[in-house]
Design a protein around this motif. Structure first.
Motif, PDB file in Angstrom:
ATOM      1  N   LYS A  26      41.505  40.254  33.144  1.00  0.00           N
ATOM      2  CA  LYS A  26      41.939  41.639  33.323  1.00  0.00           C
ATOM      3  C   LYS A  26      40.751  42.530  33.691  1.00  0.00           C
ATOM      4  O   LYS A  26      40.851  43.417  34.540  1.00  0.00           O
ATOM      5  CB  LYS A  26      42.596  42.150  32.044  1.00  0.00           C
ATOM      6  CG  LYS A  26      43.042  43.613  32.105  1.00  0.00           C
ATOM      7  CD  LYS A  26      43.686  44.024  30.794  1.00  0.00           C
ATOM      8  CE  LYS A  26      44.157  45.469  30.877  1.00  0.00           C
ATOM      9  NZ  LYS A  26      43.038  46.413  31.072  1.00  0.00           N
ATOM     10  N   ILE A  76      40.122  41.841  37.583  1.00  0.00           N
ATOM     11  CA  ILE A  76      41.057  42.174  38.658  1.00  0.00           C
ATOM     12  C   ILE A  76      41.999  43.331  38.354  1.00  0.00           C
ATOM     13  O   ILE A  76      42.618  43.867  39.275  1.00  0.00           O
ATOM     14  CB  ILE A  76      41.897  40.945  39.046  1.00  0.00           C
ATOM     15  CG1 ILE A  76      42.873  40.579  37.914  1.00  0.00           C
ATOM     16  CG2 ILE A  76      41.034  39.778  39.428  1.00  0.00           C
ATOM     17  CD1 ILE A  76      43.876  39.515  38.340  1.00  0.00           C
ATOM     18  N   ALA A  77      42.127  43.752  37.080  1.00  0.00           N
ATOM     19  CA  ALA A  77      43.142  44.759  36.765  1.00  0.00           C
ATOM     20  C   ALA A  77      42.571  46.100  36.338  1.00  0.00           C
ATOM     21  O   ALA A  77      43.280  47.098  36.335  1.00  0.00           O
ATOM     22  CB  ALA A  77      44.081  44.228  35.671  1.00  0.00           C
ATOM     23  N   ASP A  78      41.323  46.132  35.939  1.00  0.00           N
ATOM     24  CA  ASP A  78      40.739  47.414  35.541  1.00  0.00           C
ATOM     25  C   ASP A  78      40.466  48.279  36.774  1.00  0.00           C
ATOM     26  O   ASP A  78      40.426  47.782  37.903  1.00  0.00           O
ATOM     27  CB  ASP A  78      39.437  47.185  34.764  1.00  0.00           C
ATOM     28  CG  ASP A  78      39.711  46.673  33.354  1.00  0.00           C
ATOM     29  OD1 ASP A  78      40.900  46.627  32.958  1.00  0.00           O
ATOM     30  OD2 ASP A  78      38.745  46.306  32.661  1.00  0.00           O
ATOM     31  N   GLU A  79      40.290  49.539  36.544  1.00  0.00           N
ATOM     32  CA  GLU A  79      39.958  50.484  37.620  1.00  0.00           C
ATOM     33  C   GLU A  79      38.540  51.021  37.431  1.00  0.00           C
ATOM     34  O   GLU A  79      38.242  51.615  36.396  1.00  0.00           O
ATOM     35  CB  GLU A  79      40.959  51.652  37.633  1.00  0.00           C
ATOM     36  CG  GLU A  79      42.322  51.283  38.143  1.00  0.00           C
ATOM     37  CD  GLU A  79      42.338  50.913  39.623  1.00  0.00           C
ATOM     38  OE1 GLU A  79      41.324  51.168  40.320  1.00  0.00           O
ATOM     39  OE2 GLU A  79      43.341  50.353  40.072  1.00  0.00           O
ATOM     40  N   PRO A  81      38.365  47.635  39.963  1.00  0.00           N
ATOM     41  CA  PRO A  81      38.236  46.199  39.690  1.00  0.00           C
ATOM     42  C   PRO A  81      36.815  45.721  39.991  1.00  0.00           C
ATOM     43  O   PRO A  81      36.065  46.357  40.737  1.00  0.00           O
ATOM     44  CB  PRO A  81      39.254  45.558  40.631  1.00  0.00           C
ATOM     45  CG  PRO A  81      39.426  46.542  41.729  1.00  0.00           C
ATOM     46  CD  PRO A  81      39.251  47.902  41.105  1.00  0.00           C
ATOM     47  N   TYR A 125      39.711  42.092  45.833  1.00  0.00           N
ATOM     48  CA  TYR A 125      40.181  40.762  46.215  1.00  0.00           C
ATOM     49  C   TYR A 125      40.877  40.764  47.571  1.00  0.00           C
ATOM     50  O   TYR A 125      40.914  39.743  48.253  1.00  0.00           O
ATOM     51  CB  TYR A 125      41.082  40.168  45.137  1.00  0.00           C
ATOM     52  CG  TYR A 125      42.250  41.017  44.722  1.00  0.00           C
ATOM     53  CD1 TYR A 125      43.452  40.970  45.411  1.00  0.00           C
ATOM     54  CD2 TYR A 125      42.158  41.856  43.618  1.00  0.00           C
ATOM     55  CE1 TYR A 125      44.522  41.742  45.014  1.00  0.00           C
ATOM     56  CE2 TYR A 125      43.226  42.631  43.227  1.00  0.00           C
ATOM     57  CZ  TYR A 125      44.413  42.570  43.920  1.00  0.00           C
ATOM     58  OH  TYR A 125      45.474  43.340  43.539  1.00  0.00           O
ATOM     59  N   LEU A 177      48.179  37.892  43.431  1.00  0.00           N
ATOM     60  CA  LEU A 177      47.217  38.669  42.661  1.00  0.00           C
ATOM     61  C   LEU A 177      47.752  40.064  42.336  1.00  0.00           C
ATOM     62  O   LEU A 177      47.477  40.617  41.263  1.00  0.00           O
ATOM     63  CB  LEU A 177      45.906  38.769  43.427  1.00  0.00           C
ATOM     64  CG  LEU A 177      45.092  37.467  43.492  1.00  0.00           C
ATOM     65  CD1 LEU A 177      43.888  37.640  44.395  1.00  0.00           C
ATOM     66  CD2 LEU A 177      44.651  37.044  42.104  1.00  0.00           C
ATOM     67  N   ASP A 178      48.527  40.637  43.259  1.00  0.00           N
ATOM     68  CA  ASP A 178      49.143  41.938  42.970  1.00  0.00           C
ATOM     69  C   ASP A 178      50.104  41.825  41.790  1.00  0.00           C
ATOM     70  O   ASP A 178      50.168  42.720  40.936  1.00  0.00           O
ATOM     71  CB  ASP A 178      49.892  42.447  44.207  1.00  0.00           C
ATOM     72  CG  ASP A 178      48.937  42.998  45.263  1.00  0.00           C
ATOM     73  OD1 ASP A 178      47.801  43.357  44.900  1.00  0.00           O
ATOM     74  OD2 ASP A 178      49.328  43.047  46.450  1.00  0.00           O
ATOM     75  N   ARG A 236      48.083  41.485  38.638  1.00  0.00           N
ATOM     76  CA  ARG A 236      47.457  42.775  38.327  1.00  0.00           C
ATOM     77  C   ARG A 236      48.483  43.746  37.759  1.00  0.00           C
ATOM     78  O   ARG A 236      48.199  44.464  36.783  1.00  0.00           O
ATOM     79  CB  ARG A 236      46.820  43.345  39.590  1.00  0.00           C
ATOM     80  CG  ARG A 236      46.000  44.599  39.353  1.00  0.00           C
ATOM     81  CD  ARG A 236      45.398  45.085  40.654  1.00  0.00           C
ATOM     82  NE  ARG A 236      44.529  46.232  40.436  1.00  0.00           N
ATOM     83  CZ  ARG A 236      43.974  46.932  41.410  1.00  0.00           C
ATOM     84  NH1 ARG A 236      44.185  46.598  42.667  1.00  0.00           N
ATOM     85  NH2 ARG A 236      43.195  47.958  41.131  1.00  0.00           N
ATOM     86  N   MET A 275      49.236  42.810  34.162  1.00  0.00           N
ATOM     87  CA  MET A 275      48.158  43.141  33.237  1.00  0.00           C
ATOM     88  C   MET A 275      48.016  44.643  33.026  1.00  0.00           C
ATOM     89  O   MET A 275      47.340  45.072  32.090  1.00  0.00           O
ATOM     90  CB  MET A 275      46.834  42.561  33.746  1.00  0.00           C
ATOM     91  CG  MET A 275      46.773  41.046  33.610  1.00  0.00           C
ATOM     92  SD  MET A 275      45.157  40.374  34.051  1.00  0.00           S
ATOM     93  CE  MET A 275      45.301  38.714  33.377  1.00  0.00           C
ATOM     94  N   ARG A 276      48.635  45.442  33.900  1.00  0.00           N
ATOM     95  CA  ARG A 276      48.622  46.894  33.707  1.00  0.00           C
ATOM     96  C   ARG A 276      49.819  47.367  32.907  1.00  0.00           C
ATOM     97  O   ARG A 276      49.933  48.543  32.586  1.00  0.00           O
ATOM     98  CB  ARG A 276      48.612  47.596  35.066  1.00  0.00           C
ATOM     99  CG  ARG A 276      47.268  47.485  35.783  1.00  0.00           C
ATOM    100  CD  ARG A 276      47.305  48.217  37.103  1.00  0.00           C
ATOM    101  NE  ARG A 276      45.976  48.377  37.674  1.00  0.00           N
ATOM    102  CZ  ARG A 276      45.712  49.034  38.790  1.00  0.00           C
ATOM    103  NH1 ARG A 276      46.712  49.592  39.474  1.00  0.00           N
ATOM    104  NH2 ARG A 276      44.489  49.132  39.249  1.00  0.00           N
TER     105      ARG A 276
END
Length: 749
Positions: free
Chosen positions: A672, A675-678, A680, A684, A712-713, A716, A719-720
């Motif tokens: 996470k 690839i999921a934090d802001e 990332p 990717y 991946l989307d 992501r 995970m959000r």
């Protein structure tokens, strides 16, 4: 070998009807029993089924195939320690069908005969008689010198085996206190190899000794006379009687000459021994592929066949195949009608390629090795070579991308058969090539040169020459992995994978070791005596201290030890009193550190039974007497009993589940963050475009980049989602299994 007898299941089936009305026979204690006797309305199973619930058996042991569960089995190497395995395997065969079997060195022999016996039971028409035959093999090995007789040296290397047996004999453990006896043993062993040359060398040095002795005595006498003259005449002023001087001088010369000649004779023997030993080590051993025994030829008039020939026969007999006929192959064990079918019996071993400094898993799949026919004829029986020449080819086609390259081997060389046609005996022999004791196995790889590379790139036929052949020597698999506990591993196992670990029990940690007295006591008393002293372990963690102080001490002391899911396995400790032991432990840790540390982990340790063997048991003790062999066999039986009585598969599954989920939690959190934090950690979408431009390991499917981006989307977006982490960390709540493992990617070896 003793003749085969009817197996326990067949005998039980024959007696069920008459035994049903016998008061001595008790009904099966396990309601889960589904054997033919119960289905036929008979309440009685075979004698192997527990008659009372207090027997603590974890399931029906009647041996009927309908009641058998599946298990995997991995066995550690240890040369003659392998005699501990047949009784253990026989015990397990009453409850389990062996699905995957693996091992190294002596463990590879045990794995091969176990897989062969399973083949004989399921596909060879032998039923339970297959494991009855394995019991006969165990008994035969325990009689007389049968075990020792399997290791037959070649004529040229026989002195090395004699010397090795002398120094490895526990009865001569204090040979260093009697060095003269050791010298005489070496001299005698080497003299037998070439007596004429040995005597000639002794006579030459004897004459030289006489000359040296005479000259030395004469020089000493002259010097003594001069000194006496100076002392008596010049200093004391006395008159000298020359007769008083010459007589002692003559006696001294004669005595010194005789003594020097005698010493020269012995020196000639010692020097001659050294020359012979040097020649054996530098020439004869090399010619025999760095092994004393090649496994097929012998220099002694034994009734026993050499090791490889004996193994080939036993594997076929256990598998239900003709002795001396077509050898058992991996394909026969697999029983795959098509490649997608699951393997019915999967046998896996390890061998060490010394020339490439890396291990290989047997049978070879996807590797390009060749063998020299003449060399293999000196290492394997004729029936095996007939199969090899039938299923191998001098031509090999390899597809690389859109091109197919055709390789033609030099004369006398062939490419190895496909894995399904590879004989089990050859794989076993490649894993069991204990350095110096047993010859290595030569295989060949192809050396690349500019011409060959160009031909390969163009897709033309490549005609190989002898100069392209690189000789690879394959030695004992235990060099790299002596206990491959990682075999057949899975995140969430569907069946138990039992491991059998062999540990050391130093003699200085025991009272007087007298197998004869132990064998006369009852089985319960024998178990009590088979204890490892508590000071043979190390208190290394607080968790271990709690377990020992509460309930773990008694079990820890047992020479046959199966830990529970809450028991932490303690590291064993050995004293290092000398340089040889120091060097030996350096090799030991280099060889076994990975296997040993993995065997301590939760999810592994509770399925590994450890058998502690003393310095007199197994290992390089080729000349164990029958009482010691019986003691080792008893430990094997005890190990089988412990696995049957105390291993709980559901508990094992829970530990594996908890450990896996804990590691998944950690890695999901890290994923996470990437690839999921802001923002990332990396873009990717740009990464996918870059790989598409560079064509670096990209999938061949059209539009693969868009599909990966969508995947991946989706991850992501998940995970959000709020709440997806609410239950993370639950599996790290105490008490947690220790030591704590790490989930990582490792090579498949």
């Amino acid at each position: 070998m003793p003749e085969e007898t009817n197996g326990p299941t067949a005998q039980a089936a024959a007696n069920t009807s008459s035994a049903a009305n016998t008061k001595e026979r008790k009904p099966c204690a396990h309601e889960g029993c589904n054997c033919r006797a119960r289905r036929g309305g008979n309440l009685y199973c075979s004698d192997y089924c527990a008659g009372e619930p207090k027997d603590k058996q974890t399931g029906c042991l009647c041996g009927d195939e309908d009641c058998l569960k599946e298990c995997d089995l991995i066995m550690k190497g240890g040369i003659t320690s392998g005699i501990v395995y047949p009784p253990l395997v026989i015990k397990l065969s009453r409850k389990y069908r062996f699905r995957n079997v693996g091992g190294t060195s002596a463990g590879a022999i045990a794995a091969a005969v176990t897989a062969a016996a399973e083949h004989g039971r399921r596909f060879g028409g032998l039923g339970s008689r297959a494991f009855k035959q394995l019991n006969a093999v165990k008994d035969w090995l325990g009689q007389g010198s049968h075990l020792r007789d399997l290791f037959q040296p070649t004529p040229k290397t026989r002195p090395l085996l004699d010397i090795f047996l002398y120094f490895s004999d526990e009865r001569r453990k204090g040979w260093n206190k009697r060095p003269w006896e050791a010298v005489k043993t070496i001299r005698r062993a080497l003299k037998e190899r070439d007596a004429a040359a040995f005597e000639e060398g002794s006579r030459e040095l004897q004459m030289s000794g006489h000359a040296v002795g005479f000259g030395a005595a004469l020089a000493l006498s002259v010097i003594s006379i001069l000194f006496y003259y100076l002392l008596a005449v010049w200093v004391q002023g006395r008159t000298i009687s020359w007769m008083d001087v010459l007589l002692p001088m003559l006696i001294l010369i004669v005595a010194a000459t005789a003594f020097a000649g005698f010493a020269g004779n012995w020196a000639g023997g010692i020097v001659g021994s050294g020359k012979h030993l040097y020649r054996i080590i530098t020439q004869d051993l090399k010619e025999n592929l760095f092994g004393i025994c090649d496994g097929v030829s012998g220099d002694r008039p034994f009734n026993s066949p050499p090791l490889t020939e004996w193994l080939d026969r036993q594997i076929n007999i256990l598998a239900g195949l003709p002795s001396g006929g077509e050898p058992l192959t991996f394909g026969q064990l697999w029983r795959q009608e098509k490649e997608t079918d699951k393997k019915q019996i999967d046998l896996t071993m390890v061998t060490s390629n010394l020339s490439q400094a890396q291990p290989y898993i047997l049978p070879f799949e996807g590797t390009l090795f060749l063998f020299n026919v003449k060399e293999f004829e000196e290492l394997f029986p004729p029936n095996v070579m007939k199969h090899m020449t039938k299923h191998s080819s001098a031509v090999k086609e390899i597809k690389t991308g859109p091109l197919t390259t055709r390789y033609t081997a030099p004369e006398g060389y062939c490419f190895l058969p496909e894995a399904k046609d590879f004989p089990v005996i050859i794989a076993t022999r490649m894993s069991l090539s204990f350095p110096v004791l047993i010859s290595a196995i030569p295989l060949y790889t192809i050396m690349l040169d500019k011409e060959l590379i160009e031909a390969q790139r163009s897709g033309h036929e490549v005609v190989l020459q002898s100069k392209h052949m690189q000789k690879n020597l394959f030695s004992d698999g235990g060099i790299c992995s002596n206990f491959p506990i990682h075999f057949f591993d899975s995140w969430l196992p569907r069946r138990p994978t039992f491991g059998v670990n062999l540990t050391s029990l130093p003699e200085n940690k025991l009272d007087d070791y007298e197998p004869e007295s132990k064998l006369k006591v009852s089985k319960d008393e024998k178990k009590k005596k088979m204890e490892v002293p508590i000071d043979n372990y190390s208190l290394a963690t607080e968790q271990a201290a709690v377990e020992i102080s509460s309930k773990g001490k008694k079990e820890t002391e047992q020479a046959v030890f199966l830990p529970g899911i809450r028991d932490e396995v303690l590291p064993t400790w050995v004293d290092i009193p000398s340089l040889p032991r120091f060097l030996g432990e350096i090799f030991n840790i280099a060889q076994n550190y990975r296997d040993n540390t993995q065997a301590l982990l939760p999810g592994y340790r509770e399925r590994i039974v450890s058998i502690a063997l003393s310095d007199k048991e197994g290992g390089l003790n080729l000349e164990m007497d029958s009482d010691i062999i019986k003691e080792v066999v008893t430990k094997g039986e005890m190990a089988g009993d412990k696995l049957l009585q105390y291993f709980k598969f559901e508990q094992h599954q829970w530990v594996r589940f908890r450990v896996l989920v804990r590691e998944l939690e950690r890695n999901l959190v890290r994923m996470k963050e990437v690839i999921a934090d802001e923002p990332p950690a990396f873009d990717y979408h740009s990464l996918i475009e870059q790989q598409r431009r560079e064509e670096l390991f990209f999938p061949s499917k059209q539009g693969w980049g868009d599909d990966v981006a969508k995947l991946l989307d989706a991850v992501r977006a998940f995970m959000r989602t709020e709440g997806w982490t609410n239950h993370l960390g639950l599996m790290k709540e105490a008490p947690y299994p220790v030591p704590e493992p790490k989930l990582r990617v490792t090579p498949n070896i």
